[in-house]
Design an enzyme around this catalytic site. Structure first.
Site, short mmCIF file in Angstrom:
data_model
loop_
_atom_site.label_atom_id
_atom_site.label_comp_id
_atom_site.label_asym_id
_atom_site.label_seq_id
_atom_site.Cartn_x
_atom_site.Cartn_y
_atom_site.Cartn_z
CD GLU A 86 -2.58 1.20 2.67
OE1 GLU A 86 -3.70 1.74 2.69
OE2 GLU A 86 -2.06 0.69 3.68
CE LYS A 161 -7.87 0.90 3.86
NZ LYS A 161 -6.73 1.66 4.42
CB CYS A 203 -4.34 -1.39 4.68
SG CYS A 203 -3.49 -0.78 6.16
#
Length: 243
Positions: A86, A161, A203
């Site tokens: 990321e 995300k 993440c």
């Protein structure tokens, strides 16, 4: 979901080295879960993948140079796919700089990575690209976009995300990803790659088991959570969930 065997062992650098901030490359041999029809182990060559560790800065070109060196090394070792973390493109000093440095998927930086994938002849997982989406003019916010390129440099999948990390960090104050980022609208179906069928996440998504369950039920063999956790958020999130 997926077993990993390291190869060669002398090239594997530990991911748990406190204070080590140099670029690192781990080369792994992917061993998918057993199938109903087994093949002879002697006739099946396991695919090699590379996990590239970098410490990004606001200097996008320097970051690209560092990532490109690791990707070329992965290709030289025979990897079919390289994973970048990321924020592989940059980590800014504040939200305003994040927005200023962001680019669309059709911008200069991603073009450099598509050329790199073609040059090296391997797939690239770009774990979290600061993307100016089609709604940039209206929102002035970006997406945290996991981009998957094939060995010809084509974008085969993008996942934005879904779960943004807005937390209060003791002694450091708030960290609000939503100040500059919009959550993605949907999941991406698992993608077939030379290393197996990959499910894309980013993440903080790892805190939400429904996402990984949905990807697994859709056939994902490898779940990916490229992350840029810090010294506080890393132990709080990554270690308990992945152990």
């Amino acid at each position: 979901m997926l077993g990993f065997l390291t190869r060669p062992l002398h090239r594997l650098l530990s991911l748990l080295c406190p204070g080590l901030r140099i670029p690192r490359l781990s080369v792994l041999c992917a061993q998918p879960r057993p199938r109903a029809m087994a093949t002879s182990s002697s006739s099946c060559k396991l695919p090699l993948v590379a996990v590239c560790q970098v410490t990004s800065t606001p200097d996008k070109q320097q970051n690209f140079k560092t990532c490109a060196e690791l990707v070329r090394e992965a290709a030289r070792l025979g990897a079919c796919l390289a994973f970048l973390p990321e924020a592989f493109d940059f980590i800014a000093r504040d939200p305003a700089e994040t927005l200023r440095l962001s680019e669309p998927l059709g911008g200069k930086l991603l073009e450099e990575y598509t050329q790199l994938a073609r040059e090296c002849g391997l797939w690239l997982s770009l774990g979290g690209f600061h993307e100016r989406g089609q709604d940039w003019e209206q929102t002035q916010k970006i997406y945290n976009c996991h981009v998957l390129l094939n060995s010809k440099g084509a974008v085969v999948a993008t996942y934005r995300k879904t779960h943004l990390c807005d937390v209060e960090i003791p002694g450091q104050g708030p960290m609000c990803e939503s100040n500059s980022t919009i959550p993605g609208p949907s999941l991406e179906s698992p993608v077939s790659t030379p290393a197996g069928k990959i499910g894309l996440a980013v993440c903080y998504d790892m805190r939400f088991p429904e996402l990984s369950l949905a990807l697994a039920q859709a056939g994902a063999e490898i779940l990916t959570y490229p992350s840029a956790f810090g010294s506080v958020t890393g132990p709080a999130h990554w270690e308990p969930v992945s152990s």
